[in-house]
Design a protein around this motif. Structure first.
Motif, short mmCIF file in Angstrom:
data_model
loop_
_atom_site.label_atom_id
_atom_site.label_comp_id
_atom_site.label_asym_id
_atom_site.label_seq_id
_atom_site.Cartn_x
_atom_site.Cartn_y
_atom_site.Cartn_z
N SER A 1 -37.43 5.20 -16.79
CA SER A 1 -36.00 5.09 -16.47
C SER A 1 -35.50 6.28 -15.66
CB SER A 1 -35.19 4.96 -17.77
OG SER A 1 -35.40 6.09 -18.60
N ARG B 1 -30.95 3.82 -14.30
CA ARG B 1 -30.01 2.97 -15.05
C ARG B 1 -28.58 3.11 -14.56
NH1 ARG B 1 -31.96 5.56 -20.64
NH2 ARG B 1 -31.63 7.37 -19.24
N ASP C 1 -31.71 8.87 -12.26
CA ASP C 1 -31.66 7.92 -13.38
C ASP C 1 -31.50 6.53 -12.79
OD1 ASP C 1 -31.29 6.46 -15.70
OD2 ASP C 1 -30.02 7.99 -16.63
#
Length: 522
Positions: free
Chosen positions: A313, A330, A328
């Motif tokens: 991730s 996400r 990141d």
């Protein structure tokens, strides 16, 4: 007597009055006149010598000869002749020897000039001048537009049913179980036996990209062999060796500059992440057939990346100017979460510790540094440990795959070094220094020694030796196996080994992939 002789000689040597008008140099004849035959005994006395009647006959004869010789040379008038000759000689400057070039005639036509340069047609008629138009210079590799790109193969029709079936198959391929990988670590004897069964054939050599291969990745599937290669042109080639046909090779253009780093996601092998010098990091998703844009930074060209978290991730991206980016996946957008400045002037590779994932290692221009992610700051991060044993530029530095207790580095000083990183403290000792030719020159991709995921103490590196081969070495420096064959005729600079199977893929500067496999894998 000696005093009288000297006085007499000086009077006799005095030139007559007419000869005193102009001085003259003493000639060699005067000197010769001084030599008189010792046997002469004439009693004749020279005029004007009565006052010297007390001289011996020899001295009187000698003085007489001197007087006669002086009168003789005075009568020749040599000084006047020399003066007349000097007046006759005229000093002249040497004539100039420069050759005059002939004047060039106007509208002169050379016999060897082409009619195109003369701007005439074959009949000799002058051609009209072409109107000058401004030409727009296009960039050789323009940046691709931001956002997702469709996964359309450049070398095949996008409506190809075979490609659609391949995408579906790749998306469904399962990942490797790390626990099973750890269990399969075998002894060096068993490892050598398995390597001896690996061969290369014409069926496992294929051109997959246009231009030199700059990164290679192997899909962790245990049932199919899928190899990905990133090229200097920004192209990514996928080769499914399970399909023994030309349709098994697909080429894509998700980048406009060299692809420096390529990995299949450890959490989802259906994702192929690629990093390029064009400042973008993309994720090729086989399930959706698109190249998603994960990270974009055109101001600082990235060089390498690694997965900071086990679920892939978060990513740690290294840049050529020494910066580090924390990304990141996400979060929405394509920007970084944090941007750090390392103590290195240049970062070539970044690798995260496989167990203690807060540590990572970077290879720079001269040093190898180990950092703690928790100690990174925006102003400048100091490394925990620096490995300064290298004398030239470093190509790579990687932790061993299972425990991270070893570090292998590749340096341009023709040495491979293995360090003991079992205890990350203030110092990591050097265990082994291995002599290995790493001078690849200008046209070959630089060597990078990488660990075999199946064997904690063995690593793989390309070779410049003849016949061409791929070397597998033990951490002690001993050779474990040299993989070669008649079909391997070029240098494989970058190599990668399958995490569970005995499959090795190597890329060369012509865009070809060379795959070594065990015979039962065909």
């Amino acid at each position: 007597m000696k005093a009288v002789s000297s006085k007499t000689e000086s009077l006799l040597l005095k030139p007559p009055v007419d000869a005193e008008r102009e001085p003259r140099p003493r000639s060699t004849a005067e000197s010769a006149a001084l030599c008189v035959d010792m046997g002469s005994s004439g009693e004749d006395s020279a005029p004007g010598l009565d006052e010297f009647s007390g001289l011996s006959p020899y001295e009187r004869k000698r003085l007489k000869n001197i007087r006669e010789n002086a009168n003789f040379f005075a009568s020749l008038q040599l000084s006047e002749s020399a003066a007349r000759l000097r007046g006759m000689i005229k000093k002249r400057q040497p004539p100039e020897s420069k050759r005059k070039r002939p004047k060039k005639k106007e509208n002169e036509i050379g016999c060897r000039r082409s009619m195109r340069l003369l701007k005439v047609d074959p009949s000799g008629v002058s051609l009209p001048e072409a109107p000058t138009q401004p030409t727009l210079e296009e960039e050789e590799n323009p940046l691709l537009p931001p956002g997702p790109l469709e996964m359309i193969p450049e070398n095949q029709d996008d409506s190809n049913e075979l490609f659609k079936a391949s995408l579906k198959t790749w998306a469904e391929m399962s990942k490797t179980n790390n626990e099973r990988t750890a269990e399969r670590l075998s002894s060096i004897k068993s490892y050598k036996a398995n390597l001896s069964d690996m061969v290369i054939s014409e069926a496992t050599v294929r051109k997959v990209t246009r231009g030199a291969i700059t990164s290679v990745a192997l899909h962790p599937s245990e049932v199919r062999t899928l190899v990905a290669a990133g090229a200097k042109s920004g192209q990514i080639g996928l080769w499914d060796l399970t399909r023994q046909c030309e349709d098994g090779v697909y080429a894509f253009y998700p980048h406009s500059q060299p692809v420096s780093c390529l990995y299949f996601s450890p959490a989802n092998p259906a994702h192929l992440l690629s990093l390029s010098y064009d400042g973008t990091l993309r994720c090729g998703d086989f399930s959706s057939a698109v190249f998603e844009e994960v990270y974009r930074n055109e101001g600082s060209s990235p060089s390498s990346f690694d997965f900071l978290a086990e679920d892939a991730s978060t990513l740690l991206v290294g840049h050529w100017d020494g910066h580090l980016s924390l990304v990141d996946r996400r979060t929405p957008g394509t920007s970084y979460e944090k941007f750090f400045n390392s103590s290195l002037g240049k970062i070539r590779t970044v690798h995260v510790h496989p167990v203690s994932r807060q540590y990572f290692i970077t290879a720079g221009l001269r040093d190898v540094h180990i950092y703690d992610v928790r100690c990174l700051n925006l102003r400048g991060s100091q490394p925990l440990i620096s490995l300064a044993e290298h004398s030239k530029s470093i190509a790579s530095a990687y932790f061993s795959p299972v425990t991270g207790n070893r570090v292998v580095t590749t340096c341009a000083d023709c040495k491979l070094r293995v360090f003991d990183s079992s205890s990350i403290s203030t110092q990591i000792p050097l265990l082994t220094t291995i002599r290995h030719n790493t001078i690849t020159g200008r046209w070959l991709t630089r060597f990078q020694a990488v660990w075999d995921p199946k064997q904690e103490d063995c690593f793989i590196v390309g070779s410049m030796a003849h016949p061409r081969r791929v070397e597998i070495l033990h951490e002690t420096g001993k050779s474990v196996r040299s993989l070669l064959g008649e079909c391997l005729v070029s240098v494989c600079s970058l190599n990668v080994m399958h995490p569970t199977r005995y499959v090795l893929a190597g890329g060369n500067s012509s865009g070809r992939l060379h795959v070594f496999m065990r015979q039962e894998s065909f």
